[in-house]
Each structure stands twice: as structure tokens, then as C-alpha cells.
Design a protein around this motif. Structure first.
Motif, PDB file in Angstrom:
ATOM      1  N   HIS A   1     -46.226  49.230 -24.434  1.00 20.89           N
ATOM      2  CA  HIS A   1     -46.223  47.980 -23.688  1.00 20.89           C
ATOM      3  C   HIS A   1     -45.018  47.146 -24.138  1.00 20.89           C
ATOM      4  O   HIS A   1     -44.540  47.284 -25.268  1.00 20.89           O
ATOM      5  N   ASP A   2     -44.550  46.272 -23.269  1.00 23.18           N
ATOM      6  CA  ASP A   2     -43.356  45.505 -23.613  1.00 23.18           C
ATOM      7  C   ASP A   2     -43.462  44.088 -23.083  1.00 23.18           C
ATOM      8  O   ASP A   2     -44.149  43.813 -22.098  1.00 23.18           O
ATOM      9  N   VAL A   3     -42.772  43.200 -23.773  1.00 24.95           N
ATOM     10  CA  VAL A   3     -42.648  41.806 -23.357  1.00 24.95           C
ATOM     11  C   VAL A   3     -41.181  41.440 -23.450  1.00 24.95           C
ATOM     12  O   VAL A   3     -40.572  41.583 -24.525  1.00 24.95           O
ATOM     13  N   ARG A   4     -40.614  40.990 -22.359  1.00 21.49           N
ATOM     14  CA  ARG A   4     -39.215  40.589 -22.346  1.00 21.49           C
ATOM     15  C   ARG A   4     -39.096  39.115 -22.719  1.00 21.49           C
ATOM     16  O   ARG A   4     -39.825  38.271 -22.200  1.00 21.49           O
ATOM     17  N   GLY A   5     -38.176  38.816 -23.630  1.00 22.77           N
ATOM     18  CA  GLY A   5     -37.960  37.426 -23.993  1.00 22.77           C
ATOM     19  C   GLY A   5     -37.339  37.290 -25.365  1.00 22.77           C
ATOM     20  O   GLY A   5     -37.110  38.279 -26.077  1.00 22.77           O
ATOM     21  N   ASP A   6     -37.065  36.057 -25.738  1.00 18.01           N
ATOM     22  CA  ASP A   6     -36.499  35.755 -27.049  1.00 18.01           C
ATOM     23  C   ASP A   6     -37.578  35.922 -28.105  1.00 18.01           C
ATOM     24  O   ASP A   6     -38.598  35.217 -28.084  1.00 18.01           O
ATOM     25  N   PRO A   7     -37.420  36.852 -29.047  1.00 19.22           N
ATOM     26  CA  PRO A   7     -38.481  37.099 -30.031  1.00 19.22           C
ATOM     27  C   PRO A   7     -38.815  35.881 -30.881  1.00 19.22           C
ATOM     28  O   PRO A   7     -39.933  35.773 -31.384  1.00 19.22           O
ATOM     29  N   ALA A   8     -37.839  34.978 -31.058  1.00 15.89           N
ATOM     30  CA  ALA A   8     -38.087  33.804 -31.887  1.00 15.89           C
ATOM     31  C   ALA A   8     -38.750  32.677 -31.109  1.00 15.89           C
ATOM     32  O   ALA A   8     -39.102  31.648 -31.692  1.00 15.89           O
ATOM     33  N   ASP A   9     -38.949  32.864 -29.803  1.00 14.40           N
ATOM     34  CA  ASP A   9     -39.570  31.845 -28.961  1.00 14.40           C
ATOM     35  C   ASP A   9     -41.083  31.972 -29.056  1.00 14.40           C
ATOM     36  O   ASP A   9     -41.650  33.052 -28.886  1.00 14.40           O
TER      37      ASP A   9
END
Length: 581
Positions: free
Chosen positions: A169-177
Motif C-alpha cells: 500500500h502507498d501514500v503519496r505526500g511529504d513524509p514530514a507532513d
């Protein structure tokens, strides 16, 4: 067979992708339906009654044929009978329409479905980062437990594509957000692995994740932050030792190179017995070469009385090596180091060359050259490569494609060995617990204790789980003890003064350790009694400090006295703070 598969994929690479295969399948079904429909309509409209009602000619036939997929072809609305080709086309054409519609709907809703699955996940693992480390770790987590969901957080398209190919599974975005972490369900996760290229960013990600964990959570979030700089990692771990436990977070810092170095010497151990020195050549002095040198020193320190390890370092300046030895004094006390681009290897005895160059091609080339130059069958070369599988498979199989120089050349996969979840979970607290246990066994053995008289007198691997946890709890309490006497844990330094507990501190901390141990035992249902009975949870030492015998008190006193040495073996030391700090 391998050649045919490889050739097939090289000629038709698009067939490896599922969506393209499904699209081609729908198109094939539609084309067959249209061809059969056209042929069947020609035969059907050739009949006088049908021709009178629906007309003839290729234009009419094509028009009715194109209406078959949407069930609106006028000639096929009647009861029949129809020619066999048209009868088949009446079912295939709508089927192709249905498959195309289902595929389009799945494509439109797939992203929303993936988000829903991640949003409702619990007790899952989250891997944050880009590149081979994050992907390899996520793949290994998936292999470890296929029922558990693994979520990859990244803003890199290539990383996300690889994650989906590996059924992650994946989530796209800034990991620090924080919103990205929430989208990955971090508040319900069991583990978090922060593997970005910046250690400070990884630490920040872990701290943000901690804020999302509820105070009343049944278990803390186990978080592991990648730190690429060894000195920074030691400093962060030192500060982590010096704080009390957090109900929401169990944090540890790890370095790929350090874990790989430990696994390297587990796989290719040094022979540290007797008075004959062991000879080691380290070719390349980047992060991995430095980790190998530190591990050599640590391994020699675990075998008191053995000769210093003779280390030759290639591709490094004296200044570069001195910087590392100054930061880690344990190296100087366990290794004899010299610099030589063309080392003079001993004609007898064993030695190992560890090739730790940054580039895999350069490392393999150097490894082959070093293996051919060996003057003794006792020596061998280990090439440490980040991209391990292709070359390791060829060499291990002795396929004849690559000369392994009569078995002298071996390949070690850095990322493959380091990114095993179990190796990362072997966190620093547990490493300290092992050292505490080893020191205890050594002291009790000197007094004549055996496994028959003391169940704790066994190697760590055979230690019962409850006794392991007791050592882990003791290691986790080190920070509280240091705070009690006004001291902190710092990285080992030759400039720092040597630390010694006062007699009063030993007595006070030993009594506190005994009180902590009793609380731990009683919480597990143990009671006081004679003699000791582990099955019935009866222990003779479950009584106040004043009631203990001198020998039993000495167990806790010795645990305190050996603490500086235990920490020193791990690269730390105790620093006493000024009274007004």
C-alpha cells in the motif's frame, strides 16, 4: 528456460503489466465479436424476410454490427434463429462492453479504494522514504507477515510505482507532513521505519508520529529512525538512553552500514583465539568501511586477551582515519592500524580483505583483482555490494560466468542484509541487555554457578523470554539511574574524564535496582518463598534490601559497578555533571 523467459520479456515488456494485459484482453474479445458479428449479420440479412425488414449492403451490416456491444442492434432483437457466428457475437460483444466498463470503474475508484484500505488499517507497518532501502525493507516486512499491511509513504513516483508492483500500500505526500502520516494511519500502526536520506528529518517524522499516538494506547509505537552519520547516531542514542520511557513511543536509531557490518561478521566471523593476530584489509573508507573498522574493534573487545587485530586500510588518508579513531577510542585499544595502497599480506595465517567501495562495479573489479593477488589459500575477499542479487547468485552458483578465484571471492549484500526487519528491531536497548546478561554470566561463572543451579547461566539465545525481558527492563532503566546521581550518557571520548561510581552511589543504585526488579517480578505474579521455583513463580530474593544476604546484594552492586564498562563496549561513557547543572 531462463533465456526464453528473458527473451520473451525483452520482446514484449508491456505484457508484464497487469492493466495492459487486461486491456489487450478486452480488445481481443471485442474484435472477435465484431468479426463474428459482421459475418453472422451478412448471412442473416441474406435471408429474404430479414433483408425485406432490415435491408442489405455492407453499410447496413457494419451499422448493425457496431451496435452489438451496446445491445441495440435491431436485427438481433427478435427470437431468431441466428447463424452460429452471430449467436456467439451476441454474447461476446456485450461481454467486452461490460469488461471495459468494469475496468474503467476500477481504474477510477482504485485510488479511493487504496486510500480507504490504508485509512482503516490497524497494527500495520509504515515505511517512510525513497530508494532501495525503503523498498527492500517494505518488501521484507511483507514477506515476514503476508497478513499484515505494509504502507509506503513517499513523494517519489518511482518508489510508489515499485511499491505497487510489490503489492504494497502507498501514500503519496511529504513524509514530514502530519496530514500524510495521518493518511497512513500512524495512530493505529504498530511500527514506523523512517528511512529518508536525512537523519534529522527521520527524527522529526518519528516525533510527529508520537504526537498522534494516544496516551491510553495499549502498546507504544515502535519507531526506528535511519541515521547515516555514525557520530550523530551515537549521540542520538546516548541522549535516548538518558531519558525515561515514553508510553507512546519506543524509539531507536539505526544505520544501514552498522547493521550490515554486524551481519557481515556474523556471516564471515573473525577468528580471535590464541595469541596470533588476525589480519584484516579494509579497501574503501566510506560509511561502510568505517562501520567495518568499528565492528572489528568491537568484536576483538569481546574476546579479552586476544591479540590486537592488524588492520590495513586502503583508499584513505591518515587524517580521515584519525578523525574516526578520535571519535571512537575503542578502535585504538583493539586495533593496530596502518595505511598501504598495496598491502603486504602475510604468507601464512588467515586474513580477510573487505572491499567497501561506494560503487558496486568498482568494488567487484577491486575484489577480483585482490582475490587474484592472494598468496595464501587461507585468505579470502569479501566484496560488499549494495546491489547484491545478480552477482551473488552467479558467484554462489559457481556457474562459470564469473571467476570466483577458487572460492576466495565472496559477495555480501549490504542493503539485503541490513534491511531485514529482525536486524533493525534488534535495537540498542536489547544490545545493552545482552551486554548486561553477559557480564552477569561472567561474574556468576567465576563464583561457580552453573545452569543447573541458576537458570540464567545460559547464552542469550537460550534465555527464557521472561529473563530476557528482565534484562531489557534493566537496560531501559539506565537513564533514570544516571539522572539520580546527576550524570548523563555521552559518546565515548578520549578527552572525557574516566568515570567511577562512589561507594555510596553503588549502594544507593543497587538498592534501587533491587526495588525495580521486585516491582517487575511482582507485577508478573511472583511471590517470596524458599527454594526458588520458576514454574510456581517463587523466588527467595523477593524481600526487602535489608533482608538480603551479602552475596545477593553483591549481584546488584556488581551490576552497577560494571555499567561503565558495558556502556564503553557500546561506544558510550558516563559523564558526571557539575553540581549546579
Amino acid at each position: 528456460m531462463r533465456a526464453r523467459v528473458s527473451s520473451w520479456r525483452s520482446w514484449f515488456p508491456f505484457l508484464v503489466y497487469g492493466p495492459l494485459v487486461r486491456l489487450l484482453g478486452v480488445l481481443v474479445i471485442a474484435m472477435i465479436a465484431l468479426v463474428l458479428g459482421y459475418r453472422g449479420l451478412q448471412d442473416y440479412l441474406a435471408q429474404p424476410a430479414a433483408a425485406k425488414m432490415w435491408g442489405q449492403g455492407w453499410k447496413n451490416t457494419l451499422f448493425y454490427d457496431l451496435q452489438l456491444p451496446v445491445l441495440s442492434s435491431a436485427p438481433t432483437q427478435g427470437p431468431g434463429p441466428y447463424p452460429v457466428p452471430l449467436g456467439i457475437a451476441r454474447f461476446l460483444a456485450p461481454l467486452s462492453t461490460f469488461l471495459a466498463a468494469a475496468g474503467t470503474l476500477a481504474l477510477l475508484l482504485s485510488e479511493q479504494w487504496r486510500r480507504l484500505v490504508v485509512a482503516t488499517a490497524s497494527r500495520h507497518a509504515i515505511v517512510v522514504g525513497d530508494g532501495p532501502v525503503a523498498i527492500q525493507l517494505a518488501r521484507n516486512l511483507r514477506r515476514e507477515n503476508k497478513k499484515r499491511k505494509v504502507v509506503v509513504i513517499s513523494s517519489n513516483d518511482n518508489t510508489l510505482t515499485q511499491a505497487r508492483r510489490n503489492k504494497l500500500h502507498d501514500v503519496r505526500g511529504d513524509p514530514a507532513d502530519l496530514s500524510t502520516l495521518r493518511a497512513a494511519g500512524v495512530s493505529r500502526a504498530r511500527e514506523l521505519f523512517a528511512c529518508t536520506s536525512e537523519g534529522t528529518v527521520n527524527a522529526a517524522i518519528v516525533l510527529r508520529a508520537r504526537d498522534e499516538v494516544r496516551e491510553a494506547a495499549k502498546r507504544p509505537l515502535a519507531a526506528y529512525a535511519l541515521v547515516r552519520d555514525a557520530e550523530l547516531g551515537i549521540a542520538l542514542r546516548a541522549r535516548r538512553i538518558g531519558v525515561t520511557g515514553d508510553r507512546r513511543l519506543r524509539l531507536d536509531f539505526f544505520a544501514v552500514e552498522d547493521i550490515a557490518a554486524r551481519r557481515l561478521f556474523d556471516t564471515h566471523p573473525l577468528t580471535l583465539t590464541g595469541s596470533s593476530p588476525v589480519h584484516v584489509v579494509i579497501s574503501g573508507f566510506g560509511q561502510l568501511g568505517q562501520a567495518v573498522l568499528r565492528e572489528v574493534a568491537r568484536r576483538r573487545g569481546m574476546v579479552p586477551g586476544s591479540a590486537l587485530v592488524k588492520v590495513v586500510i586502503r583508499h584513505a588518508t591518515e587524517e580521515e582515519v584519525r578523525k574516526v579513531t578520535d571519535a571512537f577510542p575503542v578502535i585504538v585499544s583493539n586495533c593496530s592500524i596502518r595505511y598501504d595502497e598495496v598491502p603486504e599480506l602475510p604468507s601464512t595465517g588467515g586474513y580477510t580483505v573487505y572491499v567497501c567501495l561506494d560503487g558496486d562495479d568498482a568494488g567487484l573489479s577491486e575484489g577480483l583483482a585482490m582475490a587474484h593477488s592472494l598468496v595464501s589459500q587461507r585468505g579470502h575477499v569479501v566484496v560488499c555490494m549494495r546491489e547484491y542479487d545478480p552477482f551473488a547468485g552467479v558467484l554462489a552458483a559457481r556457474s562459470g560466468l564469473v571467476d570466483d578465484v577458487m572460492g576466495r571471492l565472496r559477495v555480501f549484500g549490504v542493503i539485503q542484509e541490513a534491511c531485514v526487519p529482525a536486524n533493525i528491531r534488534d535495537d540498542f536497548t536489547e544490545q545493552l541487555a545482552r551486554s548486561i546478561h553477559s557480564a552477569y554470566v561472567a561474574m556468576e561463572s567465576a563464583k561457580g554457578a552453573t545452569p543447573a543451579t541458576n537458570p540464567s547461566m545460559v547464552p542469550w539465545e537460550r534465555l527464557p523470554e521472561n529473563l530476557r525481558q528482565s534484562n531489557v527492563d534493566q537496560a531501559a532503566d539506565i537513564g533514570a539511574k544516571m539522572e539520580e546521581i546527576g550524570a548523563i550518557i555521552v559518546p565515548e571520548s578520549a578527552d572525557a574524564p574516566e568515570f567511577h561510581f562512589t561507594d555510596g552511589e553503588v549502594e544507593r543504585l543497587a538498592e534501587e535496582e533491587h526495588e525495580r526488579w521486585m516491582r517487575d517480578k511482582r507485577s508478573q505474579g511472583w511471590t517470596y518463598g524458599q527454594p526458588r521455583n520458576d514454574e510456581r513463580k517463587i523466588h527467595p530474593d523477593l524481600q526487602p534490601w535489608a533482608a538480603l544476604s551479602a552475596a545477593d546484594k553483591d549481584k546488584d552492586r556488581n551490576a552497577i559497578r560494571t555499567l561503565p564498562e558495558t556502556l564503553r563496549d557500546a561506544g558510550f561513557q558516563i559523564l558526571r555533571l557539575p553540581p549546579d547543572s
